[in-house]
Scaffold this motif. Structure first.
Motif, PDB file in Angstrom:
ATOM      1  N   CYS A 302      51.814  17.519  25.264  1.00  0.00           N
ATOM      2  CA  CYS A 302      51.123  18.051  26.538  1.00  0.00           C
ATOM      3  C   CYS A 302      51.654  17.129  27.586  1.00  0.00           C
ATOM      4  O   CYS A 302      51.542  15.947  27.635  1.00  0.00           O
ATOM      5  N   THR A 307      46.233  19.851  30.298  1.00  0.00           N
ATOM      6  CA  THR A 307      46.822  20.637  28.997  1.00  0.00           C
ATOM      7  C   THR A 307      46.524  19.770  27.808  1.00  0.00           C
ATOM      8  O   THR A 307      45.965  20.433  26.680  1.00  0.00           O
ATOM      9  N   PHE A 311      43.968  21.797  25.319  1.00  0.00           N
ATOM     10  CA  PHE A 311      44.508  22.186  23.746  1.00  0.00           C
ATOM     11  C   PHE A 311      43.816  21.562  22.971  1.00  0.00           C
ATOM     12  O   PHE A 311      43.861  21.751  21.605  1.00  0.00           O
ATOM     13  N   GLN A 315      47.103  20.290  19.890  1.00  0.00           N
ATOM     14  CA  GLN A 315      48.216  20.103  19.807  1.00  0.00           C
ATOM     15  C   GLN A 315      48.775  19.027  18.908  1.00  0.00           C
ATOM     16  O   GLN A 315      49.980  19.015  18.647  1.00  0.00           O
ATOM     17  N   LEU A 354      55.612  20.931  25.718  1.00  0.00           N
ATOM     18  CA  LEU A 354      55.006  22.464  25.739  1.00  0.00           C
ATOM     19  C   LEU A 354      56.160  23.335  26.392  1.00  0.00           C
ATOM     20  O   LEU A 354      56.158  24.454  25.832  1.00  0.00           O
TER      21      LEU A 354
END
Length: 385
Positions: A302, A307, A311, A315, A354
């Motif tokens: 990320c 993000t 996530f 992630q 990402l």
């Protein structure tokens, strides 16, 4: 149904129907060594229950674990000695507080500022999903059972047992054709060339329409959870865990409720799909637990704190699959240790930004949308429920 754990055979035939993870997992491991698969997911109580069972005598010995899994066991035991599984309740209650703050604000703004409300409620639903997912894995914490009813039940309408069976299958049989339900979405999305019986002419456009389908993931999970409760006559869960959430949604404008469920589902689908769908599909064999996770899982890098929060720790999908009961807010700190362990054992640690993974996913769906359909009568890749 004979399964090998700790170099002993256990007959789980009578237990299978009561297994919280479902019978399917046990059937798949009949005659196999499932030691690391077992310890990756089960609580202390489940381990104690197994130890009280009497192993069965058998002519054949339990298949030896791979060297990778033997090394992985040493890593897991060292991490336990180092206290990695100790929960930090400040972080857990902070995450819960943020979720309910967004729920309250979104509900209050639903009539006056619907767009803002949808954004707040979507993120709250997504984060409730991540947190409930963490709580279902954290079976050794009694408080998690009660919180799951509120976090995933009221906010997302999910049934704990339905989720546990579906998700545990994905964990121990990651990307296994015919067994992992997370990789088979035919006939709406195709991750491999389909047989003609399930093919359709829209497949060649799937790299365009997949975002619309991802918006429906929470709709699908809600529907499956409701069916689970009704088919099993689980009125307790239906009345006290699921129904309150639908009453809450009914109190807001329909477009706010629907928009929140759709966009919240899309946010979750991005993580769920990017980490596994473009990786190897396993067919016809039980593989090493640890090696399976490295082959079939890729982490998402990320680019910023927004993000990183959205996530929800997922992630770090590889760390999660290797240690699913570990508190998810510790995965980021675990990355250097897992990377070094992978280098020491000749395994590839896969991670990508990402943006790169989004492009890869788009190209992967486009490529599979253009493959010629297969002439086979039975799809060896398709999930058999």
């Amino acid at each position: 149904m004979k399964i090998g754990i700790d170099n002993e055979w256990y007959d789980l035939t009578k237990w299978a129907r009561y297994h919280p993870g479902g019978e399917r997992i046990l059937e798949r491991f009949d005659g196999h060594n499932a030691t690391e698969h077992f310890y990756s997911l089960h609580s202390k109580k489940a381990v104690e229950q197994l130890k009280r069972m009497r192993p069965v005598d058998a002519k054949e010995s339990v298949p030896e674990e791979s060297k990778i899994d033997q090394a992985f066991r040493e890593l897991r035991q060292q991490l336990k000695r180092d206290g990695w599984w100790e929960r930090q309740y400040f972080w857990e209650f902070s995450l819960i507080g943020a979720i309910f703050a967004m729920v309250i604000a979104g509900t209050m703004l639903s009539y006056t500022h619907p767009i803002v409300a949808i954004l707040l409620l979507s993120v709250a639903m997504q984060q409730a999903g991540w947190l409930g997912h963490d709580f279902v894995h954290g079976r050794d914490v009694p408080l998690h059972t009660a919180l799951t009813r509120v976090v995933t039940g009221w906010i997302n309408g999910f049934h704990r047992s339905w989720w546990s069976e579906k998700h545990n299958t994905h964990h121990v049989l990651t990307n296994h054709a015919q067994h992992d339900p997370d990789i088979d979405m035919q006939p709406v999305l195709f991750l491999w060339a389909p047989i003609k019986a399930v093919d359709h002419h829209l497949r060649k456009y799937q790299h365009y329409y997949f975002p619309l389908l991802y918006c429906l993931i929470y709709v699908s999970w809600r529907w499956q959870s409701l069916l689970w409760s009704l088919n099993r006559r689980d009125w307790n869960t239906f009345l006290f865990s699921q129904l309150p959430g639908y009453v809450w949604l009914a109190m807001m404008p329909w477009y706010v409720s629907l928009g929140s469920v759709l966009f919240g589902g899309f946010l979750v689908a991005l993580v769920v799909t990017l980490s596994h769908e473009t990786e190897e599909i396993v067919t016809g064999r039980i593989t090493s637990f640890a090696e399976n996770q490295f082959v079939c899982t890729k982490n998402i890098e990320c680019p910023d704190w927004i993000t990183e929060y959205l996530f929800g720790g997922m992630q770090y999908q590889l760390e999660h699959h290797l240690f699913p009961t570990l508190p998810r807010y510790k995965y980021r700190l675990l990355v250097p240790i897992v990377k070094q362990w992978a280098r020491n054992n000749g395994l590839e640690y896969k991670a990508a930004p990402l943006t790169d993974m989004l492009v890869e996913h788009y190209q992967f769906l486009k490529k599979n949308g253009q493959l010629a359909a297969r002439k086979d009568k039975v799809d060896k890749y398709a999930f058999q429920p």
